[in-house]
Design a protein around this motif. Structure first.
Motif: not given
Length: 424
Positions: A138-139, A141, A144, A146, A160, A211, A222-224
């Motif tokens: 779990d990424i 917030d 990490t 923005t 990340c 990420c 993943s996170k953009r």
């Protein structure tokens, strides 16, 4: 008295033996054998949110009881068929009368640890099994990164952070499929590590980055993170000089790059903005921070020749490029004249007539007297000594022969209808 006591013992022993002999052989075996574990409690790995079931198999249990405990907290969970703890996720069941199952529903990370299966013998018998709770990544917030907006030439660090069990690994890649470029010139499709450092950011670094956190427990997450690079406009022109002729249609092209988005337009060298009209048709094609500017000029006129400027402006600056449209002769008219001349030059003739037709070609631009073969020709005038066209006898004979030959060829359709002759 002694004999009386011996007699009593004998009677009791006889009674016990009688009872035992009257019992089924299985019951007798149970009384005589001690409880034992059939197999060890197996270790178990379960993903968070699933149900965990630990098994404990016991032989010759009766009349003893089985209990389950959480070792690290010394908490009694169940005894026989009863749940002791107030945790409503805990349950117990029994199968084949000698296998005891401990159920833990909706497993949480805090449920991980050692569990004991215990028999209340004296001394107590027990064995333990370990419950491993795995957690998909779990990424977080924070911290990490923005979406970021930076100036071209600056340094960037994208971060990340993810949690999970086992600890997740981090991979970076571009969402658009482009390679990640570093200052040393290397290009890679992906890179690993919690931090992505980009030194001396260029405009081609702009775009969305992914990420991706994985730890072997599905699903991966993943996170953009979108990286925006801002810079003043730059202009590139492939052809700065364009030759054109009257009544032609011409398209001018200019390429611009800018971020934030630029304002783009065309002007003449006077500085006046060129609006959309039937004569001038501007067009703008955008592809991210890249812009293609086109200007179509319909039916060129003499006043349309000159310098044109493409201008690009944003909040960081502006830039312009120039294209000079100059006048050239119309190649279509030249080709038409040349083809007509070639058509006339390629008219069939006898090898004896080379000199005559050469004289005819030379006479096209001559201002001397020209006559048409369709008109009546006074052949005698070429032999008259008083004529202005007097020639020697030999020349007169040649001229007479050639004129006759041309007339014959005309009637046989082997010579054009109209031919101009220069009579010297």
């Amino acid at each position: 008295m002694y004999s009386s006591m011996e007699e009593t013992r004998g009677n009791v022993l006889f009674f016990v033996v009688a009872i035992i002999s009257a019992m089924p052989s299985s019951s007798v075996s149970s009384l005589l054998e001690y409880p034992s574990f059939r197999s060890p409690v197996s270790n178990l790995t379960v993903a968070v949110g699933r149900e965990a079931v630990l098994n404990c198999a016991v032989d010759n249990l009766s009349p003893y009881k089985v209990a389950w405990l959480k070792v690290d907290t010394q908490t009694i969970l169940t005894i026989h068929n009863h749940v002791i703890t107030k945790n409503n996720r805990i349950g117990v069941s029994n199968s084949e009368r000698n296998i005891w199952h401990l159920h833990i529903k909706d497993v949480r990370e805090s449920d991980q640890g050692w569990y004991m299966c215990q028999i209340n013998t004296d001394p107590m018998k027990s064995q333990v099994g370990y419950l491993t709770v795995v957690v998909p990544p779990d990424i977080l917030d924070y911290p990490t990164s923005t979406d970021m907006v930076v100036d071209e030439g600056s340094n960037v660090s994208l971060q990340c952070v993810a949690k999970g069990s086992p600890e997740p690994s981090i991979m970076w890649k571009r969402e658009d499929g482009e390679k990640i470029r570093f200052q040393n010139g290397s290009e890679v499709p992906s890179t690993t590590g919690p931090i992505l450092n980009i030194t001396n950011v260029k405009r081609d670094h702009m775009g969305p980055y992914l990420c991706i956190a994985t730890n072997g427990i599905p699903p991966s997450v993943s996170k953009r993170i979108k990286l925006v690079v801002q810079f003043a406009p730059s202009v590139y022109i492939q052809y700065q000089l364009i030759g054109a002729y009257d009544d032609q249609q011409v398209t001018l092209e200019c390429f611009s790059q800018a971020f934030p988005k630029s304002i783009n337009y065309w002007t003449k060298d006077t500085g006046e903005i060129i609006p959309h009209s039937n004569k001038f048709v501007p067009e703008i094609i955008e592809e991210g921070y890249k812009v293609t500017m086109k200007l179509r000029i319909n039916i060129l006129e003499p006043k349309d020749y000159g310098v044109y400027k493409c201008i690009s402006k944003n909040s960081l600056g502006d830039m312009e490029g120039t294209i000079n449209v100059y006048r050239i002769p119309n190649p279509n008219q030249y080709l038409h004249t040349n083809k007509k001349q070639q058509s006339e030059d390629n008219t069939p003739f006898d090898s004896n007539n080379y000199k005559y037709f050469d004289d005819v070609r030379k006479s096209r631009n001559d201002t001397s007297k020209r006559i048409s073969l369709e008109e009546t020709i006074d052949l005698q005038s070429y032999h008259s000594p008083n004529s202005a066209h007097h020639v020697s006898d030999i020349n007169g004979f040649i001229h007479l022969f050639l004129i006759s030959l041309v007339i014959i060829m005309q009637f046989t359709h082997q010579f054009p209808t109209h031919i101009l002759m220069n009579i010297s």
